[in-house]
Design an enzyme around this catalytic site. Structure first.
Site, PDB file in Angstrom:
ATOM      1  N   HIS A   7       1.928   2.817  -0.464  1.00 40.40           N
ATOM      2  CA  HIS A   7       2.931   1.759  -0.528  1.00 40.40           C
ATOM      3  C   HIS A   7       4.287   2.383  -0.848  1.00 40.40           C
ATOM      4  O   HIS A   7       4.362   3.511  -1.350  1.00 40.40           O
ATOM      5  CB  HIS A   7       2.548   0.731  -1.594  1.00 40.40           C
ATOM      6  CG  HIS A   7       1.425  -0.158  -1.169  1.00 40.40           C
ATOM      7  ND1 HIS A   7       0.552  -0.725  -2.063  1.00 40.40           N
ATOM      8  CD2 HIS A   7       1.036  -0.586   0.055  1.00 40.40           C
ATOM      9  CE1 HIS A   7      -0.324  -1.470  -1.400  1.00 40.40           C
ATOM     10  NE2 HIS A   7      -0.053  -1.385  -0.123  1.00 40.40           N
ATOM     11  N   GLY A  49       2.704   4.922   9.513  1.00 42.12           N
ATOM     12  CA  GLY A  49       3.974   5.391  10.046  1.00 42.12           C
ATOM     13  C   GLY A  49       4.926   6.133   9.151  1.00 42.12           C
ATOM     14  O   GLY A  49       5.142   7.336   9.315  1.00 42.12           O
ATOM     15  N   THR A  67       4.788   6.923   5.968  1.00 39.75           N
ATOM     16  CA  THR A  67       4.128   7.926   5.130  1.00 39.75           C
ATOM     17  C   THR A  67       3.858   9.190   5.941  1.00 39.75           C
ATOM     18  O   THR A  67       4.157  10.303   5.495  1.00 39.75           O
ATOM     19  CB  THR A  67       2.813   7.362   4.553  1.00 39.75           C
ATOM     20  OG1 THR A  67       3.114   6.206   3.776  1.00 39.75           O
ATOM     21  CG2 THR A  67       2.100   8.385   3.695  1.00 39.75           C
ATOM     22  N   GLY A  96       1.941   0.231   7.849  1.00 40.69           N
ATOM     23  CA  GLY A  96       0.927  -0.677   7.314  1.00 40.69           C
ATOM     24  C   GLY A  96       1.146  -2.136   7.683  1.00 40.69           C
ATOM     25  O   GLY A  96       0.249  -2.783   8.238  1.00 40.69           O
ATOM     26  N   ASP A 131      -2.875  -0.082   8.743  1.00 40.47           N
ATOM     27  CA  ASP A 131      -4.084  -0.158   7.911  1.00 40.47           C
ATOM     28  C   ASP A 131      -5.283  -0.557   8.772  1.00 40.47           C
ATOM     29  O   ASP A 131      -6.381  -0.019   8.618  1.00 40.47           O
ATOM     30  CB  ASP A 131      -3.921  -1.185   6.782  1.00 40.47           C
ATOM     31  CG  ASP A 131      -2.760  -0.871   5.856  1.00 40.47           C
ATOM     32  OD1 ASP A 131      -2.407   0.314   5.711  1.00 40.47           O
ATOM     33  OD2 ASP A 131      -2.219  -1.820   5.273  1.00 40.47           O
ATOM     34  N   ASP A 189       0.467   0.225  -4.795  1.00 46.21           N
ATOM     35  CA  ASP A 189       1.383  -0.249  -5.835  1.00 46.21           C
ATOM     36  C   ASP A 189       0.827  -1.577  -6.337  1.00 46.21           C
ATOM     37  O   ASP A 189       1.021  -2.606  -5.685  1.00 46.21           O
ATOM     38  CB  ASP A 189       2.787  -0.425  -5.264  1.00 46.21           C
ATOM     39  CG  ASP A 189       3.766  -1.016  -6.259  1.00 46.21           C
ATOM     40  OD1 ASP A 189       3.394  -1.207  -7.436  1.00 46.21           O
ATOM     41  OD2 ASP A 189       4.899  -1.296  -5.848  1.00 46.21           O
ATOM     42  N   HIS A 210       0.913  -7.829   3.697  1.00 48.78           N
ATOM     43  CA  HIS A 210      -0.264  -7.571   4.518  1.00 48.78           C
ATOM     44  C   HIS A 210      -1.507  -7.313   3.662  1.00 48.78           C
ATOM     45  O   HIS A 210      -2.388  -6.553   4.036  1.00 48.78           O
ATOM     46  CB  HIS A 210       0.013  -6.416   5.488  1.00 48.78           C
ATOM     47  CG  HIS A 210       0.327  -5.115   4.816  1.00 48.78           C
ATOM     48  ND1 HIS A 210       1.444  -4.910   4.064  1.00 48.78           N
ATOM     49  CD2 HIS A 210      -0.348  -3.945   4.802  1.00 48.78           C
ATOM     50  CE1 HIS A 210       1.437  -3.674   3.598  1.00 48.78           C
ATOM     51  NE2 HIS A 210       0.361  -3.065   4.028  1.00 48.78           N
ATOM     52  N   ASP A 234      -4.983  -7.165   5.231  1.00 48.98           N
ATOM     53  CA  ASP A 234      -5.286  -5.919   5.944  1.00 48.98           C
ATOM     54  C   ASP A 234      -5.724  -4.829   4.959  1.00 48.98           C
ATOM     55  O   ASP A 234      -6.644  -4.055   5.235  1.00 48.98           O
ATOM     56  CB  ASP A 234      -4.077  -5.417   6.730  1.00 48.98           C
ATOM     57  CG  ASP A 234      -3.611  -6.387   7.796  1.00 48.98           C
ATOM     58  OD1 ASP A 234      -4.375  -7.309   8.141  1.00 48.98           O
ATOM     59  OD2 ASP A 234      -2.476  -6.225   8.270  1.00 48.98           O
ATOM     60  N   ARG A 251     -12.557  -2.760   1.954  1.00 47.01           N
ATOM     61  CA  ARG A 251     -13.922  -3.245   2.186  1.00 47.01           C
ATOM     62  C   ARG A 251     -14.641  -2.338   3.186  1.00 47.01           C
ATOM     63  O   ARG A 251     -15.803  -1.992   3.007  1.00 47.01           O
ATOM     64  CB  ARG A 251     -13.911  -4.682   2.706  1.00 47.01           C
ATOM     65  CG  ARG A 251     -15.302  -5.242   2.920  1.00 47.01           C
ATOM     66  CD  ARG A 251     -15.244  -6.714   3.391  1.00 47.01           C
ATOM     67  NE  ARG A 251     -16.576  -7.224   3.591  1.00 47.01           N
ATOM     68  CZ  ARG A 251     -17.325  -7.008   4.677  1.00 47.01           C
ATOM     69  NH1 ARG A 251     -16.843  -6.294   5.673  1.00 47.01           N
ATOM     70  NH2 ARG A 251     -18.543  -7.505   4.768  1.00 47.01           N
TER      71      ARG A 251
END
Length: 119
Positions: free
Chosen positions: A8, A35, A37, A55, A60, A80, A87, A90, A96
């Site tokens: 984040h 992107g 990151t 993200g 994600d 964070d 999002h 997502d 999960r």
């Protein structure tokens, strides 16, 4: 090993610092990142990173899809926890998917450090 790197906004500096510290180990693996990151990891650390969408634009989900078909063996996702994310569904889906497919997932600097030390 295929490793996904996500952070984040408020955690990007921390991920870049960790990547810089563990660059020799990370450089031995196939890296993908969302992107912004991924761009920072390429530019500031010199790692070869496949950059996906950001993200909020579906990055994600792209990582989650690859994870579901066995193309991701570890996820470093510096979240964070103090800032709401638009999002969030997502993000929850990706976390999960890590649980469903038994993929290592580090979501804070301490757990990320342990995963990176084990490479």
């Amino acid at each position: 090993m295929h490793i996904a790197l996500i952070a984040h906004d408020r955690m990007k500096d921390t991920l870049v610092a960790l990547a810089r510290e563990f660059a020799p180990q990370l450089g031995q693996h196939r890296l993908m990142a969302t992107g912004t990151t991924g761009g920072r990891l390429c530019k500031e650390v010199g790692l070869q990173v496949e950059c996906l969408l950001s993200g909020p634009l579906g990055g994600d989900l792209q990582i989650g899809a690859r994870l579901a078909v066995g193309e991701v063996q570890a996820v470093i996702f510096l979240r964070d926890p103090m800032t709401p994310q638009p999002h969030e569904p997502d993000i929850n889906a990706l976390l999960r998917a890590c649980d469903v497919h038994n993929v290592v997932c580090a979501t804070n600097p301490a757990s990320a450090r342990l995963v990176l030390q084990s490479l």
